[in-house]
Design a protein around this motif. Sequence first.
Motif, short mmCIF file in Angstrom:
data_model
loop_
_atom_site.label_atom_id
_atom_site.label_comp_id
_atom_site.label_asym_id
_atom_site.label_seq_id
_atom_site.Cartn_x
_atom_site.Cartn_y
_atom_site.Cartn_z
N VAL A 165 0.84 -1.20 0.00
CA VAL A 165 0.00 0.00 0.00
C VAL A 165 0.88 1.26 0.00
N PRO A 166 0.62 2.20 -0.91
CA PRO A 166 1.46 3.41 -0.99
C PRO A 166 1.18 4.39 0.15
N ALA A 167 2.07 5.34 0.28
CA ALA A 167 1.95 6.38 1.32
C ALA A 167 0.66 7.17 1.14
N GLY A 168 0.02 7.48 2.27
CA GLY A 168 -1.16 8.34 2.27
C GLY A 168 -2.44 7.67 1.81
N LYS A 169 -2.42 6.33 1.63
CA LYS A 169 -3.59 5.64 1.12
C LYS A 169 -3.84 4.33 1.87
N VAL A 170 -5.04 3.77 1.68
CA VAL A 170 -5.38 2.51 2.32
C VAL A 170 -5.97 1.55 1.29
N PHE A 171 -5.94 0.26 1.64
CA PHE A 171 -6.48 -0.80 0.80
C PHE A 171 -7.75 -1.32 1.46
N VAL A 172 -8.86 -1.39 0.71
CA VAL A 172 -10.14 -1.76 1.30
C VAL A 172 -10.78 -2.92 0.54
N MET A 173 -11.62 -3.68 1.27
CA MET A 173 -12.36 -4.78 0.68
C MET A 173 -13.74 -4.85 1.31
N GLY A 174 -14.73 -5.28 0.55
CA GLY A 174 -16.06 -5.50 1.09
C GLY A 174 -16.13 -6.84 1.79
N ASP A 175 -17.06 -6.99 2.73
CA ASP A 175 -17.23 -8.27 3.42
C ASP A 175 -17.92 -9.30 2.53
N HIS A 176 -18.72 -8.85 1.57
CA HIS A 176 -19.32 -9.75 0.58
C HIS A 176 -18.40 -9.74 -0.63
N ARG A 177 -17.32 -10.50 -0.54
CA ARG A 177 -16.22 -10.39 -1.50
C ARG A 177 -16.66 -10.65 -2.94
N SER A 178 -17.61 -11.57 -3.12
CA SER A 178 -18.02 -11.91 -4.49
C SER A 178 -18.93 -10.86 -5.10
N ALA A 179 -19.34 -9.85 -4.30
CA ALA A 179 -20.25 -8.81 -4.80
C ALA A 179 -19.72 -7.42 -4.48
N SER A 180 -18.41 -7.29 -4.34
CA SER A 180 -17.82 -6.02 -3.94
C SER A 180 -16.83 -5.50 -4.97
N GLY A 181 -17.08 -4.29 -5.47
CA GLY A 181 -16.14 -3.63 -6.37
C GLY A 181 -15.13 -2.84 -5.56
N ASP A 182 -14.19 -3.55 -4.93
CA ASP A 182 -13.28 -2.90 -3.98
C ASP A 182 -11.89 -2.70 -4.58
N SER A 183 -10.88 -2.55 -3.73
CA SER A 183 -9.53 -2.25 -4.21
C SER A 183 -9.02 -3.27 -5.21
N ARG A 184 -9.38 -4.54 -5.03
CA ARG A 184 -8.89 -5.59 -5.93
C ARG A 184 -9.30 -5.33 -7.39
N VAL A 185 -10.53 -4.85 -7.57
CA VAL A 185 -11.08 -4.67 -8.91
C VAL A 185 -10.31 -3.61 -9.70
N HIS A 186 -9.64 -2.70 -8.99
CA HIS A 186 -9.00 -1.55 -9.65
C HIS A 186 -7.48 -1.64 -9.65
N LEU A 187 -6.94 -2.85 -9.45
CA LEU A 187 -5.49 -3.00 -9.36
C LEU A 187 -4.76 -2.73 -10.67
N THR A 188 -5.49 -2.67 -11.77
CA THR A 188 -4.85 -2.32 -13.04
C THR A 188 -5.33 -0.97 -13.58
N ASP A 189 -6.16 -0.27 -12.80
CA ASP A 189 -6.70 1.03 -13.24
C ASP A 189 -5.74 2.16 -12.93
N THR A 190 -5.72 3.15 -13.78
CA THR A 190 -4.96 4.37 -13.53
C THR A 190 -5.92 5.45 -13.07
N GLY A 191 -5.62 6.06 -11.94
CA GLY A 191 -6.51 7.08 -11.39
C GLY A 191 -6.54 8.33 -12.24
N ALA A 192 -7.52 9.19 -11.96
CA ALA A 192 -7.69 10.43 -12.74
C ALA A 192 -6.44 11.30 -12.68
N GLU A 193 -5.75 11.28 -11.52
CA GLU A 193 -4.56 12.12 -11.36
C GLU A 193 -3.28 11.30 -11.38
#
Length: 254
Positions: A165-193
Amino acid sequence: MTETAIKEPANSPRSGLAAAAREFVLIVVGALIVSSILRAFVGQMFIIPSESMQNTLVIGDRVVVEKITEAERGDVIVFEDPGGWLGAEESGQKRGSVGRFFEVVGLLPDSSHGHLIKRLIGMPGDKVVCCDKQGRLMVNGQPLEESSYLFPGDAPSAMEFQVTVPAGKVFVMGDHRSASGDSRVHLTDTGAEGTTPGDAAFVPFDKITGRAVLVVWPASNFSKLGRPDTFKNVPPAVGPAPAKPVIALTPPPK
């Protein structure tokens, strides 16, 4: 002929009614100001819009979110969309101007429009991986026992990964893992900034609204939202948090 002002007697019913009306208005205005201040700096209520935190939280639950203490591993947190996370099913329905006014002054629970709610799994510098030989999520080498909050039948994660996890940020997950669009889903996404793939997978601290601490409605679901004991065993990160996330979509050595 001179004009003479007619004065109401000090103890007349009309003057007493006017004084009571003024006092009532002052009380209402004062209450709205106090409520707005509490909402801005102490806490507010949110409506759960999706199934991503079942069965810890279900659609329609009202949760109290406090803003005073720092969020830590294991906390359920509410945060603003870091960028591109929200689908229609994840974002609450936006109220009209009147409803929004009552949200702002704290007289209605926040509709959750533009916000998400997940469990905080990794702090800056933490290494979060999936999974060990027993299929358990690990943080800094410590496996998590998640049966107390994980949705029945769900695996800790259907995808394998290793992240720091990088500085100033956190990694999150939903408790219903099979129905959660959480940090895992965006591991290849580039943020707006951002310019690095995976920038969008982590939630900046300044996007965190607060910790969800209590389910208050419906009454049948009334419960305290605590920090699971398994997170007490997680050791500190072994080194300083990197400026950019470190991501590998591969399983850890077993």
